[in-house]
Write a protein that holds these residues in place. Structure first.
Motif, PDB file in Angstrom:
ATOM      1  N   ALA A  24       0.832  -1.209   0.000  1.00 44.56           N
ATOM      2  CA  ALA A  24       0.000   0.000   0.000  1.00 44.56           C
ATOM      3  C   ALA A  24       0.867   1.260   0.000  1.00 44.56           C
ATOM      4  O   ALA A  24       0.756   2.114   0.883  1.00 44.56           O
ATOM      5  N   GLY A  25       1.742   1.336  -0.993  1.00 40.45           N
ATOM      6  CA  GLY A  25       2.615   2.500  -1.090  1.00 40.45           C
ATOM      7  C   GLY A  25       3.647   2.559   0.018  1.00 40.45           C
ATOM      8  O   GLY A  25       4.005   3.634   0.484  1.00 40.45           O
ATOM      9  N   PHE A  26       4.114   1.406   0.436  1.00 40.82           N
ATOM     10  CA  PHE A  26       5.131   1.257   1.488  1.00 40.82           C
ATOM     11  C   PHE A  26       4.638   1.736   2.849  1.00 40.82           C
ATOM     12  O   PHE A  26       5.426   2.154   3.692  1.00 40.82           O
ATOM     13  N   THR A  27       3.327   1.641   3.074  1.00 44.91           N
ATOM     14  CA  THR A  27       2.777   2.013   4.387  1.00 44.91           C
ATOM     15  C   THR A  27       2.601   0.801   5.294  1.00 44.91           C
ATOM     16  O   THR A  27       2.321   0.969   6.478  1.00 44.91           O
ATOM     17  N   ARG A  28       2.769  -0.384   4.746  1.00 42.12           N
ATOM     18  CA  ARG A  28       2.674  -1.616   5.541  1.00 42.12           C
ATOM     19  C   ARG A  28       4.074  -2.221   5.630  1.00 42.12           C
ATOM     20  O   ARG A  28       4.606  -2.724   4.639  1.00 42.12           O
ATOM     21  N   PRO A  29       4.666  -2.209   6.829  1.00 40.59           N
ATOM     22  CA  PRO A  29       6.075  -2.604   6.973  1.00 40.59           C
ATOM     23  C   PRO A  29       6.388  -4.037   6.553  1.00 40.59           C
ATOM     24  O   PRO A  29       7.394  -4.275   5.880  1.00 40.59           O
ATOM     25  N   VAL A  30       5.562  -4.998   6.920  1.00 41.12           N
ATOM     26  CA  VAL A  30       5.876  -6.396   6.605  1.00 41.12           C
ATOM     27  C   VAL A  30       5.883  -6.610   5.098  1.00 41.12           C
ATOM     28  O   VAL A  30       6.836  -7.182   4.545  1.00 41.12           O
ATOM     29  N   ALA A  31       4.862  -6.148   4.418  1.00 47.12           N
ATOM     30  CA  ALA A  31       4.806  -6.303   2.965  1.00 47.12           C
ATOM     31  C   ALA A  31       5.950  -5.535   2.299  1.00 47.12           C
ATOM     32  O   ALA A  31       6.513  -5.994   1.303  1.00 47.12           O
TER      33      ALA A  31
END
Length: 104
Positions: A24-31
């Protein structure tokens, strides 16, 4: 061995593409971390494979595997449409990848 690494790298391309979407545009750290790790591993594998496989063939096969894999994951797991024209188009990509391998 180079072809095995190339195929695995193509599968990792699918993983990083899906992880990029899920970040999500690098807003989810794990992904985002999964994206970064699989991206580096995919590129490293491609670089290794290109020591023995011509760049045009290797890159096309790598992209083809990644594109088909990503599209299939989208259809199977992410609710993207899986209609006949899309599936036939993916088969054409697969045929092209196989042709590049056979006529290498």
């Amino acid at each position: 061995m180079a072809w095995i690494v190339l195929v695995l790298s193509g599968l990792l391309e699918t993983a990083w593409a899906i992880a990029l979407d899920r970040s999500a545009g690098f807003t989810r750290p794990v992904a985002s971390v999964v994206f970064a790790i699989t991206l580096v591993l995919s590129m490293a594998g491609l670089a290794y494979a290109l020591r023995e496989i011509p760049v045009g063939t290797g890159y096309a096969v790598w992209v083809g595997i990644g594109a088909v894999g990503t599209a299939l994951v989208g259809m199977v797991a992410l609710g993207e449409p899986a209609n006949l024209p899309r599936l036939l188009s993916l088969l054409l990509v697969v045929a092209g990848v196989i042709g590049l391998k056979l006529f290498h």
